[in-house]
Design an enzyme around this catalytic site. Structure first.
Site, PDB file in Angstrom:
ATOM      1  N   ASN A 188      46.296  39.903  -1.547  1.00 26.81           N
ATOM      2  CA  ASN A 188      44.768  39.977  -1.560  1.00 26.81           C
ATOM      3  C   ASN A 188      44.937  39.759  -2.885  1.00 26.81           C
ATOM      4  O   ASN A 188      44.010  39.737  -3.503  1.00 26.81           O
ATOM      5  CB  ASN A 188      44.160  41.178  -1.038  1.00 26.81           C
ATOM      6  CG  ASN A 188      42.412  40.478  -0.955  1.00 26.81           C
ATOM      7  OD1 ASN A 188      41.992  39.694  -1.024  1.00 26.81           O
ATOM      8  ND2 ASN A 188      41.914  41.836  -0.714  1.00 26.81           N
ATOM      9  N   ARG A 201      46.249  37.812   2.965  1.00 25.10           N
ATOM     10  CA  ARG A 201      45.245  38.077   3.289  1.00 25.10           C
ATOM     11  C   ARG A 201      43.828  36.709   2.991  1.00 25.10           C
ATOM     12  O   ARG A 201      44.543  36.087   1.928  1.00 25.10           O
ATOM     13  CB  ARG A 201      44.083  39.043   3.115  1.00 25.10           C
ATOM     14  CG  ARG A 201      42.888  39.219   3.622  1.00 25.10           C
ATOM     15  CD  ARG A 201      42.194  39.964   2.474  1.00 25.10           C
ATOM     16  NE  ARG A 201      40.430  40.155   2.874  1.00 25.10           N
ATOM     17  CZ  ARG A 201      39.537  40.086   1.890  1.00 25.10           C
ATOM     18  NH1 ARG A 201      39.262  40.146   0.646  1.00 25.10           N
ATOM     19  NH2 ARG A 201      38.293  40.261   2.682  1.00 25.10           N
ATOM     20  N   HIS A 260      35.775  40.790   8.358  1.00 24.78           N
ATOM     21  CA  HIS A 260      36.852  41.674   7.379  1.00 24.78           C
ATOM     22  C   HIS A 260      37.689  42.222   9.429  1.00 24.78           C
ATOM     23  O   HIS A 260      37.344  43.779  10.040  1.00 24.78           O
ATOM     24  CB  HIS A 260      35.278  43.368   8.277  1.00 24.78           C
ATOM     25  CG  HIS A 260      34.575  43.616   6.644  1.00 24.78           C
ATOM     26  ND1 HIS A 260      33.311  43.357   6.869  1.00 24.78           N
ATOM     27  CD2 HIS A 260      35.555  43.519   5.920  1.00 24.78           C
ATOM     28  CE1 HIS A 260      33.259  43.718   5.683  1.00 24.78           C
ATOM     29  NE2 HIS A 260      33.770  42.918   5.253  1.00 24.78           N
ATOM     30  N   HIS A 311      32.730  49.322   9.625  1.00 24.14           N
ATOM     31  CA  HIS A 311      32.668  48.798   8.044  1.00 24.14           C
ATOM     32  C   HIS A 311      31.962  49.064   7.454  1.00 24.14           C
ATOM     33  O   HIS A 311      31.630  47.526   7.235  1.00 24.14           O
ATOM     34  CB  HIS A 311      33.857  47.617   8.408  1.00 24.14           C
ATOM     35  CG  HIS A 311      34.779  47.300   6.790  1.00 24.14           C
ATOM     36  ND1 HIS A 311      35.778  47.349   7.284  1.00 24.14           N
ATOM     37  CD2 HIS A 311      34.238  47.110   6.339  1.00 24.14           C
ATOM     38  CE1 HIS A 311      36.610  47.171   5.621  1.00 24.14           C
ATOM     39  NE2 HIS A 311      35.359  46.615   4.959  1.00 24.14           N
ATOM     40  N   GLY A 362      31.461  48.889   3.869  1.00 20.63           N
ATOM     41  CA  GLY A 362      31.123  49.495   2.102  1.00 20.63           C
ATOM     42  C   GLY A 362      30.138  48.376   1.563  1.00 20.63           C
ATOM     43  O   GLY A 362      29.143  48.147   1.912  1.00 20.63           O
ATOM     44  N   ASN A 363      30.687  48.270  -0.218  1.00 20.11           N
ATOM     45  CA  ASN A 363      29.224  47.103  -0.276  1.00 20.11           C
ATOM     46  C   ASN A 363      29.580  45.266   0.030  1.00 20.11           C
ATOM     47  O   ASN A 363      28.486  45.398   0.318  1.00 20.11           O
ATOM     48  CB  ASN A 363      30.737  46.685  -2.051  1.00 20.11           C
ATOM     49  CG  ASN A 363      29.736  45.659  -2.812  1.00 20.11           C
ATOM     50  OD1 ASN A 363      28.565  46.385  -2.600  1.00 20.11           O
ATOM     51  ND2 ASN A 363      29.816  45.193  -3.171  1.00 20.11           N
ATOM     52  N   GLY A 364      30.367  45.574   0.997  1.00 18.90           N
ATOM     53  CA  GLY A 364      29.971  44.006   1.940  1.00 18.90           C
ATOM     54  C   GLY A 364      30.240  45.366   3.643  1.00 18.90           C
ATOM     55  O   GLY A 364      31.383  46.396   3.949  1.00 18.90           O
ATOM     56  N   ARG A 419      24.238  41.771  -0.722  1.00 16.48           N
ATOM     57  CA  ARG A 419      23.973  40.774   0.013  1.00 16.48           C
ATOM     58  C   ARG A 419      22.256  41.721   1.242  1.00 16.48           C
ATOM     59  O   ARG A 419      22.353  42.369   1.202  1.00 16.48           O
ATOM     60  CB  ARG A 419      24.524  40.561   1.010  1.00 16.48           C
ATOM     61  CG  ARG A 419      26.206  39.857   0.265  1.00 16.48           C
ATOM     62  CD  ARG A 419      27.156  39.891   1.339  1.00 16.48           C
ATOM     63  NE  ARG A 419      28.767  39.952   0.645  1.00 16.48           N
ATOM     64  CZ  ARG A 419      29.601  39.833   0.691  1.00 16.48           C
ATOM     65  NH1 ARG A 419      29.810  40.497   1.758  1.00 16.48           N
ATOM     66  NH2 ARG A 419      30.637  38.891   0.370  1.00 16.48           N
ATOM     67  N   ASP A 466      25.757  50.855  -5.714  1.00 17.27           N
ATOM     68  CA  ASP A 466      26.519  52.066  -5.109  1.00 17.27           C
ATOM     69  C   ASP A 466      25.496  53.316  -4.945  1.00 17.27           C
ATOM     70  O   ASP A 466      25.117  53.614  -4.880  1.00 17.27           O
ATOM     71  CB  ASP A 466      26.812  52.758  -6.428  1.00 17.27           C
ATOM     72  CG  ASP A 466      27.957  53.612  -6.029  1.00 17.27           C
ATOM     73  OD1 ASP A 466      28.212  54.493  -5.579  1.00 17.27           O
ATOM     74  OD2 ASP A 466      29.528  53.223  -6.526  1.00 17.27           O
ATOM     75  N   ARG A 523      26.390  56.355  -4.036  1.00 26.03           N
ATOM     76  CA  ARG A 523      26.161  57.639  -4.582  1.00 26.03           C
ATOM     77  C   ARG A 523      25.154  57.247  -5.266  1.00 26.03           C
ATOM     78  O   ARG A 523      24.602  58.424  -6.192  1.00 26.03           O
ATOM     79  CB  ARG A 523      28.138  57.295  -5.459  1.00 26.03           C
ATOM     80  CG  ARG A 523      28.809  57.638  -4.563  1.00 26.03           C
ATOM     81  CD  ARG A 523      29.829  57.699  -4.675  1.00 26.03           C
ATOM     82  NE  ARG A 523      30.232  56.424  -5.538  1.00 26.03           N
ATOM     83  CZ  ARG A 523      31.586  55.887  -6.250  1.00 26.03           C
ATOM     84  NH1 ARG A 523      32.766  56.949  -5.679  1.00 26.03           N
ATOM     85  NH2 ARG A 523      31.549  54.926  -6.711  1.00 26.03           N
ATOM     86  N   GLY A 562      31.992  54.285   5.085  1.00 25.31           N
ATOM     87  CA  GLY A 562      32.015  54.962   6.212  1.00 25.31           C
ATOM     88  C   GLY A 562      33.505  56.225   6.502  1.00 25.31           C
ATOM     89  O   GLY A 562      33.100  57.306   7.247  1.00 25.31           O
ATOM     90  N   GLU A 563      33.472  55.826   5.738  1.00 27.12           N
ATOM     91  CA  GLU A 563      35.222  56.607   4.855  1.00 27.12           C
ATOM     92  C   GLU A 563      34.347  58.537   3.876  1.00 27.12           C
ATOM     93  O   GLU A 563      34.262  59.284   4.423  1.00 27.12           O
ATOM     94  CB  GLU A 563      35.923  56.455   4.658  1.00 27.12           C
ATOM     95  CG  GLU A 563      37.060  55.448   5.577  1.00 27.12           C
ATOM     96  CD  GLU A 563      38.084  54.399   4.730  1.00 27.12           C
ATOM     97  OE1 GLU A 563      38.907  55.445   3.845  1.00 27.12           O
ATOM     98  OE2 GLU A 563      38.163  53.505   4.980  1.00 27.12           O
ATOM     99  N   GLU A 565      44.053  47.798   6.258  1.00 28.19           N
ATOM    100  CA  GLU A 565      44.423  46.106   6.468  1.00 28.19           C
ATOM    101  C   GLU A 565      45.553  45.633   5.294  1.00 28.19           C
ATOM    102  O   GLU A 565      46.120  44.952   6.574  1.00 28.19           O
ATOM    103  CB  GLU A 565      43.204  45.639   5.511  1.00 28.19           C
ATOM    104  CG  GLU A 565      41.591  45.715   5.846  1.00 28.19           C
ATOM    105  CD  GLU A 565      40.169  45.647   5.426  1.00 28.19           C
ATOM    106  OE1 GLU A 565      39.986  44.110   5.424  1.00 28.19           O
ATOM    107  OE2 GLU A 565      39.986  46.346   4.204  1.00 28.19           O
TER     108      GLU A 565
END
Length: 399
Positions: free
Chosen positions: A7, A93, A182, A209, A211-213, A242, A284, A286, A334-335, A385
């Site tokens: 990647n 990728r 994604h 999905h 995450g940051n994206g 974004r 972030d 958190r 998500g996780e 992925e």
């Protein structure tokens, strides 16, 4: 068959070596600051092998980065293969396949030219992906290579989902349409979800999905029917930096009011917006949760906005699919974000979602977080992925 998964970014390169006999991860790592001062990380997954953590390695181009990867993988003391000859193929990728690619493909000159034609659609990612492909062709001549596209999974969307209500010639002449991203992640987790549901003949799944994206996808019988990202990855729900979907008039208004160029306003929307822009604290989650718990109203607003938009998208997809059998959470938030999952699912009881607080609080790569009697099953499934890329590579090279 041992497959190297690459990647490549503009100045970085993530890699994994996977033994497809049992789908076992042998090693993974990262090349950073390519063309600058070169930092190399290597993490073998076999007992007795020592890792390398951000060592200084000269990497003026991606070719030297690939060579550093191969040297580490075949190192006499800490390598996981005896020589490069044990690596059978390389899977790459590639972010944007445009209308050119509805599936993964063997890389040849024709494939590379088609990826280049997609650069206007993926100007930030495709050139970097091509750097990784070119480097592997130079350093590993003769090794079969496969391109796996983020957009390919979404090419099953019907016209009513992917078309924009603007003059039709922009679609015909300029390829303007919804592509989505994604896709490799959505394909993996929805496939696992179908298996966890017992492989029913028909299934309606919403994949989140986050995450940051972030993007969501409506998936019917394993095929993408709609997704939240669009021509590019700026569309959809708010993300780390974004802005997601906004009124296009905002762009015109701010450009006139602040005398922004198009590059400046796009920088605002891509890198200064989302939960970072709303909170003024961080991208972030958190950090946002910590700030919100300390009484920061803007951090709480950013979290509320994110949860609201994800919940709204879930409701929209349930409507267009005529119901939903399962919702899947994946990727970093998500996780790992139990509080975020709970906040998103709050208010979805009408849809048939009954979240189990105890299950939701647990951590596992794959687990059911809804109650046993919940009409809609809710899962957390860790995305993979790289494994999806390796599987495609094995299948195509095997042919």
């Amino acid at each position: 068959m041992k497959i190297l998964v690459i990647n490549a970014g503009s100045s970085s390169l993530k890699y994994q070596l996977i033994d497809m006999d049992g789908e076992k991860l042998l090693a993974k790592g990262l090349c950073e600051r390519i063309g600058i001062d070169g930092k190399f990380t290597y993490k073998p997954q076999l007992d007795g092998k020592e890792k390398i953590d951000a060592a200084d390695v000269t990497m003026p181009t991606h070719a030297e980065a690939i060579q550093a990867v191969l040297d580490a993988l075949a190192d006499p003391k800490n390598g996981v293969v005896k020589s490069m000859d044990e690596i059978d193929a390389v899977g790459h990728r590639v972010v944007h396949g445009g209308k050119e690619f509805a599936s993964s493909c063997l890389i040849d000159d024709k494939c590379i030219e088609a990826i280049k034609r997609c650069i206007p659609l993926g100007p930030l990612h495709n050139p970097a992906n091509l750097l990784g492909i070119d480097a592997c062709r130079k350093v590993m001549p003769g090794k079969p290579q496969v391109a796996v596209f983020d957009t390919a999974f979404h090419m099953t969307m019907p016209p009513k989902a992917y078309i924009y209500a603007i003059p039709y010639e922009y679609y015909e002449e300029d390829d303007v349409r919804r592509y989505g991203f994604h896709g490799t992640s959505h394909r993996y987790v929805s496939g696992r979800c179908i298996e966890l549901l017992g492989n029913p003949e028909h299934s309606k799944i919403i994949s989140c999905h986050l995450g940051n994206g972030s993007s969501l996808a409506a998936i019917v019988d394993g095929k993408s029917m709609d997704t939240s990202m669009g021509l590019g990855p700026l569309a959809g729900i708010p993300m780390g930096t974004r802005g997601g979907d906004i009124d296009a008039t905002i762009v015109e208004y701010l450009m006139h009011r602040h005398n922004y160029s198009i590059d400046e306003i796009m920088n605002v929307l891509n890198k200064q917006s989302g939960v970072l822009g709303l909170s003024g604290v961080s991208s972030d989650f958190r950090d946002l949760e910590e700030a919100a718990s300390a009484g920061n109203d803007r951090a709480q607003l950013a979290l509320d906005k994110f949860h609201y938009e994800v919940r709204k998208e879930i409701g929209a997809y349930a409507a267009v699919m005529g119901g939903v059998d399962a919702i899947v959470f994946t990727a970093g938030i998500g996780e790992n974000g139990a509080k975020n999952r709970a906040a998103i699912c709050e208010g979805l009881e009408y849809l048939g979602v009954k979240l189990c607080p105890e299950r939701n609080a647990q951590r596992a790569d794959e687990h059911l977080i809804s109650t046993d009697d919940s009409p809609v099953k809710v899962f957390v499934i860790a995305t993979n992925e790289e494994l999806m890329i390796a599987r495609d590579t094995k299948e195509i090279v095997g042919k």
